[in-house]
Motif scaffolding. Structure first.
Motif, mmCIF file in Angstrom:
data_model
loop_
_atom_site.group_PDB
_atom_site.id
_atom_site.type_symbol
_atom_site.label_atom_id
_atom_site.label_comp_id
_atom_site.label_asym_id
_atom_site.label_seq_id
_atom_site.Cartn_x
_atom_site.Cartn_y
_atom_site.Cartn_z
ATOM 1 N N GLU A 57 0.036 -1.193 0.350
ATOM 2 C CA GLU A 57 -0.002 -0.262 -0.158
ATOM 3 C C GLU A 57 0.858 1.435 -0.274
ATOM 4 N N PHE A 58 2.014 1.508 0.601
ATOM 5 C CA PHE A 58 2.658 2.353 0.879
ATOM 6 C C PHE A 58 3.516 2.532 -0.358
ATOM 7 N N VAL A 59 3.636 1.952 -0.841
ATOM 8 C CA VAL A 59 4.536 1.648 -2.729
ATOM 9 C C VAL A 59 3.550 1.999 -3.461
ATOM 10 N N GLN A 60 2.601 1.996 -3.353
ATOM 11 C CA GLN A 60 1.009 2.102 -4.188
ATOM 12 C C GLN A 60 0.552 4.130 -4.080
ATOM 13 N N ASN A 61 0.679 3.756 -3.012
ATOM 14 C CA ASN A 61 1.054 5.128 -2.708
ATOM 15 C C ASN A 61 1.706 6.010 -2.756
ATOM 16 N N LEU A 62 2.569 5.916 -3.255
ATOM 17 C CA LEU A 62 4.607 6.424 -4.088
ATOM 18 C C LEU A 62 4.337 6.714 -4.890
ATOM 19 N N ILE A 63 3.715 5.826 -5.687
ATOM 20 C CA ILE A 63 3.545 5.727 -6.780
ATOM 21 C C ILE A 63 2.651 6.595 -7.858
ATOM 22 N N SER A 64 1.074 6.184 -7.139
ATOM 23 C CA SER A 64 0.332 7.422 -7.288
ATOM 24 C C SER A 64 0.482 9.193 -7.229
ATOM 25 N N SER A 65 1.949 9.399 -6.227
ATOM 26 C CA SER A 65 1.879 10.751 -6.234
ATOM 27 C C SER A 65 2.745 11.382 -7.182
#
Length: 269
Positions: A57-65
């Protein structure tokens, strides 16, 4: 004095300690991922499963940013690999070190190959009685490793730019004016250098400080106390530094990929 165990094969020098630590890091990351996904459960997830879900989830949010998720979802595995591999690699040099000593250059052999780093050290300093080989360290404390990781990002991002966003990719080298072309080219290589050397510099500096703290033990009881307290404080802080550097490297990776696959208009939007 500490040196790396380096052998030469086909005219190419190989640092055995770096190779060893890359293998160890890869095995640890694989085991963590395997254990975290071995018994998946929706109703009663284990601690490792929760950790892996949080990381995803952390990496998903990082990519989405950094880019549109429809484009960025393909890089989730890459982001997870980078952040876990670099974090684990950053911490491996903290717990302990493995050092062996060589007193005679004639005995500086392993797997039937000469350890050239030892023989060269004895040749440069004939008065040296012993050369110490450091076998255990953070792989990211080696510039060749961090620059190798940075080159993967460099190659991937530019390949994606040329194949998925060809027109905008080549156009951006001549923006805002055509005579900015040399500066824009230099900028790309500067990104490669800074991404790799930033990671190397932070982790290498930490390991140098640890070696300095360990040498305080030569000062007697006071040195032992100062060394122990310093190591406790610094190793705790190093975990934070290791996590931050893994995060910085990963988010820079996604930023560089985003800059290549998205057009200038999309960035403004």
């Amino acid at each position: 004095m500490h040196t790396s165990p380096i052998i030469e094969l086909g005219g190419i020098k190989f640092d055995l300690s770096t190779i060893l630590m890359l293998i160890v890091t890869s095995v640890i990351v694989f085991v963590i991922a395997k254990l975290a996904t071995r018994n998946l459960s929706v109703e009663n997830p284990g601690k490792l499963q929760n950790f892996m879900e949080w990381t995803v989830e952390f990496v998903q949010n990082l990519i989405s940013s950094t880019m549109d998720w429809k484009k960025g979802k393909h890089f989730l595995s890459l982001g997870l690999t980078f952040i876990m591999f670099i974090f684990v690699g950053n911490l491996l040099g903290l717990p302990f070190g493995i050092v062996t000593g060589v007193h005679d250059p004639e005995h500086a052999h392993i797997f039937g190959k000469e350890i050239v780093s030892v023989t060269e050290e004895f040749a440069k300093h004939p008065d040296v009685e012993e050369v110490e080989l450091a076998w255990w360290k953070s792989p990211t404390a080696d510039a060749s490793v961090t620059m190798g990781l940075a080159f993967i990002v460099f190659f991937l991002s530019h390949f994606l730019g040329m194949t998925r966003n060809t027109k905008s990719y080549f156009k951006h080298y001549f923006q805002p004016y055509w005579f900015f072309f040399p500066i824009n080219v230099i900028e790309q290589f500067a990104k490669l250098l800074t991404q790799g050397m930033r990671l190397f510099g932070n982790i290498f500096a930490g390991e140098v400080l640890i070696s300095v703290l360990l040498k305080l033990t030569a000062l007697g009881v006071g040195g032992y106390i100062a060394s122990a307290l310093g190591l406790i404080v610094w190793q705790g802080f190093s975990i934070f530094v290791g996590a931050i550097q893994a995060f910085v490297f990963t988010i820079l990776t996604m930023v560089y990929i985003s800059q290549m696959i998205e057009s200038h208009d999309e960035h403004e939007h």
